[in-house]
Motif scaffolding. Structure first.
Motif, short mmCIF file in Angstrom:
data_model
loop_
_atom_site.label_atom_id
_atom_site.label_comp_id
_atom_site.label_asym_id
_atom_site.label_seq_id
_atom_site.Cartn_x
_atom_site.Cartn_y
_atom_site.Cartn_z
N ASP A 356 0.82 -1.21 0.00
CA ASP A 356 0.00 0.00 0.00
C ASP A 356 0.86 1.26 0.00
O ASP A 356 0.47 2.29 -0.58
CB ASP A 356 -0.93 0.01 1.22
N GLU A 357 2.03 1.22 0.64
CA GLU A 357 2.94 2.36 0.61
C GLU A 357 3.40 2.61 -0.81
O GLU A 357 3.45 3.77 -1.30
CB GLU A 357 4.15 2.12 1.51
N VAL A 358 3.77 1.54 -1.51
CA VAL A 358 4.24 1.70 -2.88
C VAL A 358 3.12 2.24 -3.75
O VAL A 358 3.33 3.16 -4.57
CB VAL A 358 4.76 0.35 -3.42
N ILE A 359 1.90 1.72 -3.60
CA ILE A 359 0.78 2.18 -4.42
C ILE A 359 0.50 3.67 -4.16
O ILE A 359 0.31 4.48 -5.09
CB ILE A 359 -0.46 1.33 -4.15
N ARG A 364 0.76 9.26 -5.99
CA ARG A 364 1.00 10.68 -5.68
C ARG A 364 1.98 11.29 -6.67
O ARG A 364 1.81 12.42 -7.13
CB ARG A 364 1.54 10.77 -4.26
N ILE A 365 3.03 10.51 -7.00
CA ILE A 365 4.07 11.04 -7.89
C ILE A 365 3.54 11.21 -9.30
O ILE A 365 3.74 12.23 -9.96
CB ILE A 365 5.30 10.12 -7.87
N PRO A 370 -5.18 6.22 -6.89
CA PRO A 370 -4.67 5.02 -6.21
C PRO A 370 -5.41 3.74 -6.65
O PRO A 370 -4.81 2.67 -6.74
CB PRO A 370 -4.88 5.32 -4.74
N ALA A 371 -6.71 3.85 -6.94
CA ALA A 371 -7.46 2.66 -7.36
C ALA A 371 -6.96 2.13 -8.69
O ALA A 371 -6.88 0.92 -8.93
CB ALA A 371 -8.95 2.99 -7.42
N ALA A 401 6.23 6.29 -16.16
CA ALA A 401 5.69 7.55 -15.61
C ALA A 401 6.31 7.88 -14.28
O ALA A 401 6.64 9.05 -13.99
CB ALA A 401 4.17 7.43 -15.49
N ALA A 402 6.49 6.85 -13.42
CA ALA A 402 7.10 7.10 -12.11
C ALA A 402 8.54 7.55 -12.27
O ALA A 402 9.01 8.47 -11.58
CB ALA A 402 7.02 5.82 -11.25
#
Length: 434
Positions: A356-359, A364-365, A370-371, A401-402
């Motif tokens: 969940d932290e990675v998602i 955000r970036i 998030p879904a 994209a990240a």
């Protein structure tokens, strides 16, 4: 009564006890207690002794007219007298032994008590010897050796005199009365001679001249030759005269070894003659084919283990296995695990970061929902190869994209990690479904 033993006083005082009496059984008590076993043992001994006596009594008679039997039913006395007179006596138990022992001028005594021989064997026996003495012939023997001779019953004459042209019978003069007799055709027969007549047609000795020149003597009464009666009347003279005319005598009592082997045919007898050569040819062809094919493969090659395999080969092999078994979700999960690890490193999270932290950080970036990020990384299930390819492209686009966002400095990696930590409380640990 029983005796009592009292323990030593010193031992009692040291032990601090009272005198102890021990009852020792007497001989009478021991005998009474063991009476059952004594009587049982005595019964076994008595039964064994009775059995030995009974078996010894039954074996005392031995084989009737056996040349090595000294019992009353045997003929050992006659055999020993013949040997003393220079006759070589050979005891035979099978027709094979008779063939080996008989000569051109030999005499054969035949006593087939149980009828083991067939017509062919009887004929062979009579033709192989110069003189054959058949004791107590049965119906088959009469049919094979003298078809015109029959049974005459038991003699009821008080005395039997020779009254014939047979020299051995004339030397005997008379014979033991009351025995079995043989009958010859009325009016006589040119090849038959009857001696010791009970009446005009029944005799206690019949001689037959065979077409080959041999002489067959038929003696229906076996008592003439046994140890018990051989010394009575003229029995000894007749027996010695019939059996001692030549220097070689074969004393033949047939056994089970003379019975013809009967039964169903064997597998070899039922198998056609061409089967064995064909089987041998097939075996040789198989060996030749194995040698031929074995040489085509060449010698064995030794290979050192372990073997190093390139990562690209492993990846291609697993991909082919996934494609062959239609394991789309497993293939996509393998891509997702690698993508999550790379995204975590790209946004500055450690390899132990929660999913969940990675998602949250990636969403955000990149400015994505998030879904949507969760759908691409976890939730979406491909049902066709096209969907699998679309999700694979979505994973690649999300990673690109990240990486672009981090390189552009939209959100520094360290700040992204800190903000993700503030906004998302660490949920319980999860692990992806395979």
């Amino acid at each position: 009564m029983s005796a009592t033993l009292t323990t030593d006083a010193a031992a009692l005082s040291s032990a601090g006890g009272t005198p102890t009496t021990v009852a020792t059984p007497t001989l009478r008590a021991l005998l009474r207690r063991s009476s059952f076993w004594i009587f049982a043992f005595a019964g076994i001994v008595i039964v064994a002794i009775v059995g030995v006596f009974l078996s010894g009594g039954s074996n005392a008679a031995g084989r009737a007219l056996a040349g090595d039997n000294a019992a009353p039913a045997g003929s050992m006395a006659l055999v020993e007298v013949l040997r003393q007179q220079g006759v070589t006596v050979t005891l035979a138990d099978s027709l094979v032994e008779v063939r080996d022992a008989v000569g051109a001028d030999s005499t054969v005594l035949l006593y087939d008590e149980n009828g083991y021989l067939d017509a062919g064997q009887l004929t062979e026996l009579a033709e192989g010897a110069a003189r054959t003495v058949v004791v107590a012939p049965d119906f088959l023997a009469l049919q094979a050796l003298a078809p015109s001779v029959g049974f005459g019953g038991v003699s009821d004459t008080a005395s039997l005199t020779a009254d014939c042209s047979v020299s051995a019978a004339n030397r005997a003069e008379n014979l033991l009365p009351g025995g079995d007799t043989l009958s010859i055709p009325e009016g006589g027969h040119p090849l038959l001679t009857g001696c010791f007549a009970s009446d005009a047609e029944t005799f206690s000795l019949v001689q037959v001249e065979s077409a080959t020149g041999g002489l067959v003597s038929l003696v229906p009464d076996a008592r003439v030759f046994n140890n018990e009666n051989v010394t009575g009347y003229g029995n000894a003279a007749l027996a010695l005269g019939l059996l001692g005319e030549s220097d070689s005598l074969v004393w033949y009592l047939p056994t089970l070894a003379d019975l013809p082997r009967t039964g169903p045919p064997s597998l070899a007898e039922l198998t056609p003659g061409w089967v064995s050569p064909v089987a041998v040819l097939l075996v040789l062809a198989a060996v030749a084919a194995a040698f031929w094919r074995g040489r085509r493969f060449g010698p064995l090659v030794a290979e050192n283990l372990p073997v190093t395999v390139k990562a690209s080969e492993t990846m291609e092999g697993r991909a082919r296995l996934y494609a062959r078994s239609n394991a789309r979700l497993r293939a996509l999960d393998a891509l997702r695990v690698g993508a999550v690890q790379r995204l975590a490193r790209a946004v500055g999270l450690g390899r132990l970061a929660q999913l969940d932290e990675v998602i949250g950080t990636v969403a955000r970036i990149t400015g994505s929902a998030p879904a949507e990020v969760r759908r691409v990384l976890v939730d979406a299930i491909p049902h066709s190869d096209a969907q699998l390819m679309a999700l694979s492209d979505a994973l690649q686009a999300l990673e690109q994209a990240a990486c672009r966002a981090v390189k552009a400095g939209v959100v520094p990696a360290a700040e992204a990690a800190a903000s993700a930590s503030r906004e998302f409380s660490p949920p319980p640990a999860e692990r992806m479904e395979p």
